[in-house]
Design a protein around this motif. Sequence first.
Motif, short mmCIF file in Angstrom:
data_model
loop_
_atom_site.label_atom_id
_atom_site.label_comp_id
_atom_site.label_asym_id
_atom_site.label_seq_id
_atom_site.Cartn_x
_atom_site.Cartn_y
_atom_site.Cartn_z
N LYS A 184 -37.75 -33.88 11.82
CA LYS A 184 -37.58 -33.21 10.60
C LYS A 184 -37.03 -34.94 10.17
O LYS A 184 -37.30 -35.36 8.80
CB LYS A 184 -37.59 -32.52 9.91
CG LYS A 184 -38.54 -31.06 10.96
CD LYS A 184 -39.67 -30.81 10.42
CE LYS A 184 -39.86 -29.44 11.04
NZ LYS A 184 -41.29 -29.67 10.02
N LEU A 252 -34.47 -24.06 10.31
CA LEU A 252 -35.50 -24.19 11.08
C LEU A 252 -35.30 -23.18 12.45
O LEU A 252 -36.72 -22.36 12.52
CB LEU A 252 -34.61 -25.32 11.78
CG LEU A 252 -34.90 -27.03 11.30
CD1 LEU A 252 -33.74 -27.07 12.67
CD2 LEU A 252 -36.63 -26.26 11.19
N LEU A 286 -37.48 -29.52 5.71
CA LEU A 286 -37.58 -29.41 7.05
C LEU A 286 -38.91 -28.11 7.20
O LEU A 286 -38.61 -27.51 8.19
CB LEU A 286 -35.80 -27.89 6.85
CG LEU A 286 -34.84 -28.61 6.82
CD1 LEU A 286 -34.20 -27.65 6.22
CD2 LEU A 286 -34.73 -29.46 7.90
N THR A 287 -39.70 -27.87 6.52
CA THR A 287 -40.11 -27.06 5.82
C THR A 287 -42.02 -28.04 6.42
O THR A 287 -42.59 -27.46 6.26
CB THR A 287 -40.80 -26.46 5.55
OG1 THR A 287 -40.99 -26.57 4.47
CG2 THR A 287 -39.43 -24.74 5.18
#
Length: 288
Positions: A184, A252, A286-287
Amino acid sequence: MMQILLPLTIIATLLLPTANAFSAIQRPIHQSQTRRTHSTSRCNNVRLCATGFGGGDAEAGAKKKKKKGDSIRDATGIRSSLHPVTINCIAEALLLRSQCALGKTVDKEGKPINIDTSNIESDPLEIALTAGALAVAAIDQRASASEKDETTDAFSLEESQVISGRVVGVIMRMRELEQLLLQKATGAKWVVRYGEQENFGLLKKECTFYTSDENDEQSTTASDEEVEKALAELIKLNPLFRMNRAECLLALFLETVEKPKMNELKQSVPGGSDVDFIDGDRLEVLTG
């Protein structure tokens, strides 16, 4: 979505990569609740531990009326976040792993430190037990603090189960989550461009090694060992770096493991599974 307080068996099934790890949080949590609610009793009944009803005498009833913990939160029904304690436990696990990487393989009692799932000599169940013990110690510490400080509330049985499930779940998946974190962070151009790797708990050298096209096996192995040692040194010496990494790993875990499963089952856990402890820029990476 209606909140359903999941029993420990379901939490373990959903959050742990192996069924054997269930016993790692079952025994310590029950023991912790027993110590906390019945310090003078050896009752092992989970319902007694959760409710505190054990047929005590009048003196015990009088003590029960003296409410301990955060009275304001009790009045409003708003509970403390479970995330800070969980993050601290994960950071502690990272510290233990770094100590192992730097040569300290036994604890103060001379027992082996089993915390790294990549170590083929470590029993996964022992790692889960170590992780569960970290969670229980933090939960017990919170319970003790609530007895002395009216602004601190002890965790309920259900909250304790969720904390333990998350701590064990993250630690048992530590290496996989770290690879995902590298993927990421290195995939976001601004992180590398502005040298923001440490805000994600990552070494620049670690990110460079991850994106390297090195094909020589011997050279790669040497580089891997070099990166592991450098990472262990920084985790040991820099609490902020360690905390950043722990936050990202928990985020996560919640986004890729817990939240999807809870949504699939149309259920939720105490406090919910939202990632509300990370700033917007990091969360977007992260997303993304």
